[in-house]
Write a protein that holds these residues in place. Structure first.
Motif, short mmCIF file in Angstrom:
data_model
loop_
_atom_site.label_atom_id
_atom_site.label_comp_id
_atom_site.label_asym_id
_atom_site.label_seq_id
_atom_site.Cartn_x
_atom_site.Cartn_y
_atom_site.Cartn_z
N ILE A 34 0.85 -1.21 0.00
CA ILE A 34 0.00 0.00 0.00
C ILE A 34 0.87 1.24 0.00
CG2 ILE A 34 -1.92 1.18 1.18
CD1 ILE A 34 -2.25 -1.40 2.88
N ASP A 35 0.53 2.19 -0.86
CA ASP A 35 1.22 3.48 -0.84
C ASP A 35 0.24 4.56 -1.27
OD1 ASP A 35 4.56 4.11 -0.87
OD2 ASP A 35 3.18 5.74 -1.39
N ASP A 76 -3.62 3.97 -1.47
CA ASP A 76 -4.42 4.53 -0.38
C ASP A 76 -3.53 5.15 0.68
OD1 ASP A 76 -7.20 3.95 -0.84
OD2 ASP A 76 -6.70 1.83 -0.59
#
Ligand SMILES: Cc1cc2nc3c(=O)[nH]c(=O)nc-3n(C[C@H](O)[C@H](O)[C@H](O)COP(=O)(O)OP(=O)(O)OC[C@H]3O[C@@H](n4cnc5c(N)ncnc54)[C@H](O)[C@@H]3O)c2cc1C
Length: 241
Positions: A34-35, A76
């Motif tokens: 996630i980034d 996100d």
């Protein structure tokens, strides 16, 4: 199926995703990374941006380019981790369950923690080069700067790359020489350490280089404040401009 979740797709998170996608059994594990960003920033490149050696496109690439097949990339902002319930909570309200969590959200600069640093002179005469935005603003300033005092200042240790401020000072020396204006620029390296670097042998060698390049060194400087009006940095006993 078990789930491995990696928080942050910077250098560390991307390397973990690439290694573990080969190591883990695909029948048993799914991997999510996630980034909040869509682009990967090559941070050592921030050193070369201010001196027009690199262009922005040399150091920014789509994160997707580096994520291996079979790893799911989620774009996100991570809000928090509920370690008791094995949940990652996103800013948009989404939740993600994990069996194993790797936190690789990196380190951010905190200029607000020094009084006056993020004052009126921020990105006018006070810059950082540890962010993409800072390095770019500094490039724009240096392109039009006609000379004066350049203070390369380390607020406190530890920092991400302890040698980068020294590299910056040497690059600045070379940049102004190329622009045929080195005689118009006084470069001073200001550090909270008692020498130019963290290790004594390297400090001795680097002191020699700094001297050779006419870069002054101010040691044991523990900054208390940036005085925007007078363009000075002040510690508890000394003032430097
Ligand atoms: C000027 C400079 C020169 C350097 N030179 C060198 C060098 O020569 N050699 C060397 O080895 N290292 C060097 N470094 C250090 C190196 O770049 C860093 O150590 C490395 O990038 C750290 O990787 P990381 O994955 O831990 O963090 P990062 O690369 O910063 O990645 C963290 C990621 O997490 C994401 N993230 C953070 N918080 C959230 C959130 N809440 N929600 C979603 N995503 C989030 C960010 O968007 C980012 O993509 C240098 C650094 C700088 C600034």
């Amino acid at each position: 199926m078990k789930r491995l979740v990696i928080l942050g797709a910077g250098t560390a998170g991307t390397m973990m995703a690439n290694h573990l996608s080969h190591e883990l059994d695909k029948e048993e594990w799914e991997i999510d990374i996630i980034d909040e960003r869509e682009e990967h920033y090559y941070q050592p490149g921030y050193l070369f941006l201010p001196f027009d050696i690199y262009e922005p496109q040399d150091i920014v690439e789509s994160i997707r380019e580096f994520i291996p097949k079979g790893v799911r990339l989620l774009n996100d902002k991570i809000e928090k981790v509920d370690a008791e319930k094995n949940l990652v909570l996103m800013e948009n309200g989404d939740r993600l369950h994990y069996d194993v969590l790797i936190i690789a959200t990196g380190a951010k600069i905190a200029p607000k923690e020094v009084q006056g640093m993020k004052g009126d002179e921020w990105h006018r005469s006070v810059f950082d080069f540890y962010t993409f935005e800072g390095a770019l603003m500094l490039r724009n300033k240096l392109r039009e700067w006609e000379g004066g005092k350049l203070v390369v200042h380390i607020t406190e240790m530890p920092i991400k790359c302890p040698v980068a401020p020294l590299e910056f000072s040497f690059l600045a020396d070379s940049y102004f020489k190329h622009k045929k204006m080195r005689d118009k620029v006084e470069i001073t390296y200001v550090t909270p350490l008692s020498g130019a670097f963290t290790k004594p042998k390297a400090t001795a060698a680097l002191d020699h280089l700094l001297h050779e390049k006419n870069i002054k060194v101010e040691t044991d400087f523990a900054i208390a404040e940036v005085d925007n009006e007078n363009k000075k940095i002040i510690d508890n006993i000394k003032t430097f401009l």
